[in-house]
Design a protein around this motif. Structure first.
Motif, PDB file in Angstrom:
ATOM      1  N   LYS A 299      -6.398  11.331  11.709  1.00 29.26           N
ATOM      2  CA  LYS A 299      -5.620  10.164  11.619  1.00 29.26           C
ATOM      3  C   LYS A 299      -5.498   9.620  10.117  1.00 29.26           C
ATOM      4  CE  LYS A 299      -5.869   6.524  14.509  1.00 29.26           C
ATOM      5  NZ  LYS A 299      -4.659   6.139  14.972  1.00 29.26           N
ATOM      6  N   VAL A 300      -4.579   9.139   9.757  1.00 35.34           N
ATOM      7  CA  VAL A 300      -4.272   8.437   8.218  1.00 35.34           C
ATOM      8  C   VAL A 300      -3.669   7.121   8.435  1.00 35.34           C
ATOM      9  CG1 VAL A 300      -3.266   8.795   6.114  1.00 35.34           C
ATOM     10  CG2 VAL A 300      -3.728  10.980   7.170  1.00 35.34           C
ATOM     11  N   LYS A 301      -4.484   6.286   7.618  1.00 35.25           N
ATOM     12  CA  LYS A 301      -4.051   5.032   7.553  1.00 35.25           C
ATOM     13  C   LYS A 301      -3.632   4.400   6.214  1.00 35.25           C
ATOM     14  CE  LYS A 301      -7.477   3.789  11.072  1.00 35.25           C
ATOM     15  NZ  LYS A 301      -8.822   3.320  11.200  1.00 35.25           N
ATOM     16  N   PHE A 302      -2.688   3.438   6.188  1.00 32.04           N
ATOM     17  CA  PHE A 302      -2.268   2.880   5.078  1.00 32.04           C
ATOM     18  C   PHE A 302      -2.544   1.224   5.187  1.00 32.04           C
ATOM     19  CE2 PHE A 302       0.147   4.515   1.082  1.00 32.04           C
ATOM     20  CZ  PHE A 302      -0.376   5.800   1.346  1.00 32.04           C
ATOM     21  N   LEU A 303      -3.214   0.456   4.141  1.00 32.34           N
ATOM     22  CA  LEU A 303      -3.177  -0.785   4.274  1.00 32.34           C
ATOM     23  C   LEU A 303      -1.744  -1.309   3.766  1.00 32.34           C
ATOM     24  CD1 LEU A 303      -6.778  -1.266   2.959  1.00 32.34           C
ATOM     25  CD2 LEU A 303      -6.094  -0.465   5.351  1.00 32.34           C
ATOM     26  N   CYS A 304      -1.307  -2.362   4.281  1.00 31.99           N
ATOM     27  CA  CYS A 304      -0.087  -3.007   4.079  1.00 31.99           C
ATOM     28  C   CYS A 304      -0.273  -4.430   3.760  1.00 31.99           C
ATOM     29  CB  CYS A 304       1.122  -2.804   5.100  1.00 31.99           C
ATOM     30  SG  CYS A 304       1.220  -1.106   5.329  1.00 31.99           S
ATOM     31  N   PRO A 305      -0.527  -5.114   2.482  1.00 34.49           N
ATOM     32  CA  PRO A 305      -0.458  -6.424   2.349  1.00 34.49           C
ATOM     33  C   PRO A 305       0.783  -7.024   2.876  1.00 34.49           C
ATOM     34  CG  PRO A 305      -1.192  -5.325   0.453  1.00 34.49           C
ATOM     35  CD  PRO A 305      -0.826  -4.205   1.343  1.00 34.49           C
ATOM     36  N   VAL A 306       0.934  -8.020   3.436  1.00 41.33           N
ATOM     37  CA  VAL A 306       1.887  -8.491   4.130  1.00 41.33           C
ATOM     38  C   VAL A 306       2.320  -9.822   3.849  1.00 41.33           C
ATOM     39  CG1 VAL A 306       2.238  -7.111   6.280  1.00 41.33           C
ATOM     40  CG2 VAL A 306       0.689  -9.108   6.273  1.00 41.33           C
TER      41      VAL A 306
ATOM     42  N   ILE B 219      -4.187   4.118  -4.562  1.00 43.86           N
ATOM     43  CA  ILE B 219      -3.542   2.861  -4.487  1.00 43.86           C
ATOM     44  C   ILE B 219      -2.095   3.252  -5.153  1.00 43.86           C
ATOM     45  CG2 ILE B 219      -3.327   0.681  -5.502  1.00 43.86           C
ATOM     46  CD1 ILE B 219      -6.694   0.754  -6.021  1.00 43.86           C
ATOM     47  N   PHE B 220      -0.818   2.649  -4.300  1.00 46.26           N
ATOM     48  CA  PHE B 220       0.233   2.827  -4.758  1.00 46.26           C
ATOM     49  C   PHE B 220       0.862   1.468  -5.297  1.00 46.26           C
ATOM     50  CE2 PHE B 220       1.799   6.726  -2.938  1.00 46.26           C
ATOM     51  CZ  PHE B 220       0.702   7.360  -2.479  1.00 46.26           C
ATOM     52  N   TRP B 221       0.783   1.355  -6.586  1.00 42.66           N
ATOM     53  CA  TRP B 221       0.925   0.122  -7.452  1.00 42.66           C
ATOM     54  C   TRP B 221       2.349   0.148  -8.049  1.00 42.66           C
ATOM     55  CZ3 TRP B 221      -2.890  -3.343  -7.779  1.00 42.66           C
ATOM     56  CH2 TRP B 221      -3.248  -4.287  -8.871  1.00 42.66           C
ATOM     57  N   ASP B 222       3.040  -0.209  -7.150  1.00 41.41           N
ATOM     58  CA  ASP B 222       4.676  -0.478  -7.486  1.00 41.41           C
ATOM     59  C   ASP B 222       4.947  -1.420  -8.254  1.00 41.41           C
ATOM     60  OD1 ASP B 222       7.454  -0.137  -7.395  1.00 41.41           O
ATOM     61  OD2 ASP B 222       7.569  -0.680  -5.188  1.00 41.41           O
ATOM     62  N   ASN B 223       4.938  -1.232  -9.533  1.00 45.79           N
ATOM     63  CA  ASN B 223       5.154  -2.221 -10.523  1.00 45.79           C
ATOM     64  C   ASN B 223       6.699  -2.405 -10.799  1.00 45.79           C
ATOM     65  OD1 ASN B 223       4.465  -4.250 -12.195  1.00 45.79           O
ATOM     66  ND2 ASN B 223       3.043  -3.081 -13.369  1.00 45.79           N
TER      67      ASN B 223
ATOM     68  N   TRP C 156      -0.239  -0.124  -0.080  1.00 43.60           N
ATOM     69  CA  TRP C 156       1.019  -0.359  -0.990  1.00 43.60           C
ATOM     70  C   TRP C 156       0.897  -1.744  -1.549  1.00 43.60           C
ATOM     71  CZ3 TRP C 156       4.416   3.193  -1.347  1.00 43.60           C
ATOM     72  CH2 TRP C 156       4.776   3.978  -0.149  1.00 43.60           C
ATOM     73  N   CYS C 157       0.914  -1.680  -2.783  1.00 49.15           N
ATOM     74  CA  CYS C 157       0.916  -3.035  -3.637  1.00 49.15           C
ATOM     75  C   CYS C 157       2.274  -3.160  -4.405  1.00 49.15           C
ATOM     76  CB  CYS C 157      -0.305  -3.095  -4.515  1.00 49.15           C
ATOM     77  SG  CYS C 157      -1.999  -2.596  -3.651  1.00 49.15           S
TER      78      CYS C 157
END
Lengths: 420, 420
Positions: B124-131, B210-214, B177-178
């Protein structure tokens, strides 16, 4: 000079000493030439300069926003004409057809093709690799851990008996790499019979695909063209339209690295690909698509434009072939192709000499394509094939490089004959 | 008008009839407006026109050939300045930062990260998704079959207590995802404390990233900026430099869809990525890189250039916020953000009303971002969040759209209150 095979040991020794002298003299010149890749020359790049300034503000404003995943209509039409398919069979990509190929295989690995099991979930996946072939194709399948199977080529294309046997009986054979026109590196074009036999394959795997890399579709060296049958038309006769992915780009029409790439496939394939591709990207660079469509305005213009490329390239191929005919042919130590288009001459030394030629050239300042690179895993069992890429260097440098190349071929051959 | 909550059933019925009349009148206008995506306007696209004609023949000839996988030195320097890292931490991509993100995750799935097991091989692979968050991020992780875990956000950023607990204890959590600055869609910027807590994470998984999408790094609405801490600098304090991939592009600086994207990461990450990327592509479009570097010639120029974008966008944000303050605020039926930059206003209806607002708008000719799209799997359990994207339409159209939007919000709210 007579055939090397007819020389006595003593004559060979004399020849070797003589060659060694020539080689050392060349080495002292301290030249530094790179003939490793099939790159257009500065002169060729200059041909399309106007394209980069052709967009009007109105065109930019009209097209400059996000969107259109599969390409602007004009670009789809351009590539449809180029590949003799319909616009609905086209996806226009970014600047790299290699990227389209990689992504196509990466998607097959991860998600499968049209509902079939992902390749990564299958015990074994094999690709057929006509050899000699293009190293960057082989690098993709090697990275993906796909087993590569060599298929010999002749002047008509790959050995279709072997291909039919493997594709039609082995469901782990999922693909084949082809450069069907002015093949990299042999320069040959697949014969009508070969194309028809491809189209008539009855693959054991429903997700078998032909990767038809038509990189040199309009890249003729003179008015005397090779003609390649339209594989999609042939496939229709066998209801095999889904079996082919075709690729091409303008990298060697306009700007290497800043051209536009495209792929062609059946509508079912296109639909499947776009459903996945839409998650990867909103759309490729549309302004570059508009630029290209505006500049390469018609098939007639394109034909004339490619003649200018040919005018720049043809003399370089002539230099290579003249050197080989004059210096090497009489010695009967090698054979090579005389292509009517594309970017390469494929040269075959006596078995066991190619690596040595590469070393000798390198030590004297001329970098060739890595010897072995034209084979999967970099392994040319005969140690014979060398890809000559004459387009990039200016004429004077090419003359120098060929002078050295011929010395090195002779020297390596003499060394080999003296071992025996 | 007073708060809707204070109205009697009869008063609500009167209000509803009144709103229905306004809504029908609007519908008869037959407008057709698209406010679904965060697109620059035609006016903004016009700002960079000069860039497309700025290359000299010399520059083209010098740079026009194949090669340079990670970007030309000038472009690496440009993005290094933008993201406050070193040029050796930069890979310059094509026209799409989304593509860089997709490819980064696709590589992690297939090949793993820096020697760790491929994600696709893990149970299993999980990603956290700030919403609420960016739908195209969620689309990537959904396609890859990565389980997405919602993390609530407030005005300081995502809930760090939850993130620390999950990242530091669960090795199946591989990413988050940030959009740390002018977040999509809330417009908030992560506080210094939030950034520091990110930098101090002790991930259970060695391949957590951390995927830091600036995406909105210099996309201010006025001189009153938000400031975002440099996450790489903070990470160094905890020896966590390998934990972050940062992304950005010039899509909303120069041309949407024809800009240049880049990513930043530690040298170890960059090395690993390039080793794989070199099989996918020879190099991205260098001419577009040169164009950008030449046109966006200095940090000072860029600052002035972004002020021109702000001058075009700010009045549109003001229209949105003025409408909401005037029409909606007194009714106490919704709350929304007032961002200092970025491309969106995040609007929250009473629970259970967002979908209805979207429907009503659509039926009257105004397309909003799909309601629910700001949440993983398109599921906003509260049915409350709506992303308002004011930048693309001209001012008059935006006024019309907001007029309709306010009517629809009121109508949906009244309907809801009458149900209760």
């Amino acid at each position: 000079m007579a055939s090397y095979a007819s020389l006595t040991k003593e004559q060979l020794a004399t020849e070797k000493a003589n060659l060694q002298k020539q080689y050392n003299a060349f080495k002292e010149l301290g030249v530094k030439l790179d003939m490793s890749r099939g790159k257009p020359s500065v002169e060729q790049i200059a041909l399309s300069m106007e394209m980069l300034r052709c967009l009007t503000p109105e065109e930019i404003l009209k097209a400059g926003n996000y969107g259109i995943l599969d390409g602007i209509p004009a670009a789809k039409k351009f590539f449809a004409n180029l590949l003799e398919v319909q616009p609905e069979n086209i996806i226009v990509g970014g600047n790299s057809s290699l990227q389209l190929m990689y992504d196509t295989i990466a998607r097959a690995m991860q998600f499968g093709i049209m509902g079939n099991q992902p390749w990564s979930k299958q015990e074994k996946v094999k690709f057929l690799c006509p050899v000699p072939g293009y190293d960057r194709h082989f690098a993709i399948t090697e990275l993906m851990n796909i087993e590569m199977v060599n298929i010999p080529m002749d002047e008509n294309g790959p050995d279709m008996d072997q291909i039919e046997k493997l594709v039609n009986t082995d469901a782990s054979v999922k693909g084949i790499w082809c450069v069907p026109k002015y093949s990299n590196p042999t320069g040959i074009t697949y014969s009508d019979d070969v194309v028809r036999r491809f189209a008539a394959l009855k693959p054991a795997a429903p997700d078998f695909r032909i990767f038809w890399d038509n990189a040199y579709v309009v890249h003729h060296l003179s008015d005397e063209h090779d003609e390649l049958l339209n594989i999609f038309e042939e496939c229709k006769k066998y209801n095999n339209q889904d079996m082919v992915y075709e690729f091409c780009s303008t990298s060697k029409i306009t700007f290497p690295g800043a051209g536009v790439a495209a792929m062609a496939a059946s509508e079912s394939n296109i639909k499947w690909i776009l459903k996945l591709m839409t998650v990867q990207i909103i759309g490729y660079d549309k302004l570059n698509q508009i630029r290209h469509c505006k500049y390469l305005k018609s098939q007639e213009f394109l034909t004339e434009h490619m003649k200018k490329h040919a005018a720049s390239i043809k003399p370089k191929f002539d230099i290579v072939l003249d050197y080989l005919d004059r210096e090497i042919a009489p010695l009967e130590i090698a054979h090579w192709t005389k292509p009517k288009g594309g970017y390469f001459v494929s040269f075959n030394t006596m078995n066991g000499c190619a690596k040595r030629v590469g070393e000798l050239c390198k030590q004297a300042g001329v970098t060739l394509t890595g010897v072995g690179a034209t084979f999967p895993y970099g392994i040319d069992v005969n140690d014979s094939n060398i890809r000559i890429a004459p387009t990039f260097p200016p004429v004077e440098e090419l003359e120098q490089a060929m002078q050295l190349f011929c010395i090195c071929v002779k020297l390596a051959s003499v060394e080999k004959l003296m071992e025996e």
